[in-house]
Design a protein around this motif. Sequence first.
Motif, PDB file in Angstrom:
ATOM      1  N   HIS A 146     -30.350  43.095  43.935  1.00 35.82           N
ATOM      2  CA  HIS A 146     -31.451  43.821  43.303  1.00 35.82           C
ATOM      3  C   HIS A 146     -32.121  44.827  44.229  1.00 35.82           C
ATOM      4  O   HIS A 146     -32.347  44.538  45.395  1.00 35.82           O
ATOM      5  CB  HIS A 146     -32.529  42.823  42.850  1.00 35.82           C
ATOM      6  N   LEU A 147     -32.454  45.987  43.657  1.00 32.73           N
ATOM      7  CA  LEU A 147     -33.356  46.953  44.263  1.00 32.73           C
ATOM      8  C   LEU A 147     -34.653  46.820  43.467  1.00 32.73           C
ATOM      9  O   LEU A 147     -34.630  46.911  42.234  1.00 32.73           O
ATOM     10  CB  LEU A 147     -32.828  48.384  44.122  1.00 32.73           C
ATOM     11  N   CYS A 168     -38.639  48.027  42.910  1.00 35.30           N
ATOM     12  CA  CYS A 168     -39.683  49.010  43.202  1.00 35.30           C
ATOM     13  C   CYS A 168     -41.013  48.287  43.393  1.00 35.30           C
ATOM     14  O   CYS A 168     -41.463  47.573  42.499  1.00 35.30           O
ATOM     15  CB  CYS A 168     -39.799  50.046  42.081  1.00 35.30           C
ATOM     16  N   LYS A 199     -39.979  48.027  38.711  1.00 38.12           N
ATOM     17  CA  LYS A 199     -38.643  48.253  38.147  1.00 38.12           C
ATOM     18  C   LYS A 199     -37.603  47.527  39.000  1.00 38.12           C
ATOM     19  O   LYS A 199     -37.693  47.497  40.227  1.00 38.12           O
ATOM     20  CB  LYS A 199     -38.350  49.751  38.126  1.00 38.12           C
ATOM     21  N   ILE A 214     -33.466  47.284  39.680  1.00 39.94           N
ATOM     22  CA  ILE A 214     -32.146  47.877  39.489  1.00 39.94           C
ATOM     23  C   ILE A 214     -31.126  46.894  40.054  1.00 39.94           C
ATOM     24  O   ILE A 214     -31.217  46.484  41.212  1.00 39.94           O
ATOM     25  CB  ILE A 214     -32.037  49.235  40.219  1.00 39.94           C
ATOM     26  N   TYR A 249     -36.501  45.971  48.747  1.00 38.76           N
ATOM     27  CA  TYR A 249     -37.758  46.484  48.215  1.00 38.76           C
ATOM     28  C   TYR A 249     -37.987  47.908  48.671  1.00 38.76           C
ATOM     29  O   TYR A 249     -37.696  48.257  49.808  1.00 38.76           O
ATOM     30  CB  TYR A 249     -38.924  45.593  48.681  1.00 38.76           C
ATOM     31  N   CYS A 309     -38.844  53.404  43.717  1.00 35.14           N
ATOM     32  CA  CYS A 309     -37.802  53.996  42.844  1.00 35.14           C
ATOM     33  C   CYS A 309     -37.992  55.507  42.743  1.00 35.14           C
ATOM     34  O   CYS A 309     -39.074  56.027  43.067  1.00 35.14           O
ATOM     35  CB  CYS A 309     -37.833  53.342  41.460  1.00 35.14           C
ATOM     36  N   PRO A 310     -36.959  56.227  42.287  1.00 31.39           N
ATOM     37  CA  PRO A 310     -37.060  57.681  42.175  1.00 31.39           C
ATOM     38  C   PRO A 310     -38.232  58.149  41.303  1.00 31.39           C
ATOM     39  O   PRO A 310     -38.897  59.135  41.636  1.00 31.39           O
ATOM     40  CB  PRO A 310     -35.718  58.095  41.545  1.00 31.39           C
ATOM     41  N   ASP A 311     -38.485  57.453  40.182  1.00 32.13           N
ATOM     42  CA  ASP A 311     -39.588  57.858  39.309  1.00 32.13           C
ATOM     43  C   ASP A 311     -40.919  57.816  40.052  1.00 32.13           C
ATOM     44  O   ASP A 311     -41.732  58.737  39.934  1.00 32.13           O
ATOM     45  CB  ASP A 311     -39.656  56.961  38.067  1.00 32.13           C
ATOM     46  N   CYS A 312     -41.152  56.738  40.791  1.00 30.07           N
ATOM     47  CA  CYS A 312     -42.434  56.596  41.528  1.00 30.07           C
ATOM     48  C   CYS A 312     -42.502  57.579  42.702  1.00 30.07           C
ATOM     49  O   CYS A 312     -43.586  58.056  43.026  1.00 30.07           O
ATOM     50  CB  CYS A 312     -42.613  55.171  41.996  1.00 30.07           C
ATOM     51  N   GLN A 313     -41.370  57.876  43.327  1.00 31.43           N
ATOM     52  CA  GLN A 313     -41.351  58.852  44.424  1.00 31.43           C
ATOM     53  C   GLN A 313     -41.750  60.233  43.904  1.00 31.43           C
ATOM     54  O   GLN A 313     -42.452  60.978  44.591  1.00 31.43           O
ATOM     55  CB  GLN A 313     -39.950  58.950  45.040  1.00 31.43           C
TER      56      GLN A 313
END
Length: 148
Positions: free
Chosen positions: A98-99, A101, A106, A108, A138, A141-145
């Motif tokens: 798991h990745l 965020c 989130k 992944i 941990y 994620c791209p969206d939060c970045q």
Amino acid sequence: MTESSEVIDELKKIVKQKGLKYTEQREVVLNVLLHAEDHLTAEEIYNLIKSENPDSNIGIATVYRALSFLEEVNLIASINFGVDGKKYESNKKEHHDHLICTSCGKIIEFVDNEIEKRQEKIAKKNKFKITSHSMQLYGICPDCQNKK
């Protein structure tokens, strides 16, 4: 026989071996996780049950007890989010890591054969036999970045 009915049969067998009473609530909670696409909190599981079966008399405390039991007997797994609680998934999926965020929660899932081989190599080098493992990385994620 479908995979989910095989898991339900496994649950029935475990309950019988432990000398416990079989409850429909445990089965309902397990079924939600067997068919879930995402990792779910206890509250999300409860809300799904209530939306699919409005007449159900299952309470949130029962959901928590069922999750605790199902995790104890290794039919489900959880990822701990500290003060934000846990998210659950079925243990019957193929192995994955798991990745996670730390900003939005989130999760992944990923599989990397090179990481798996490296873990085995490290274990062998240390004369260690791996029986299971869980990797959680941990970060953001791209969206939060992109929100910053």
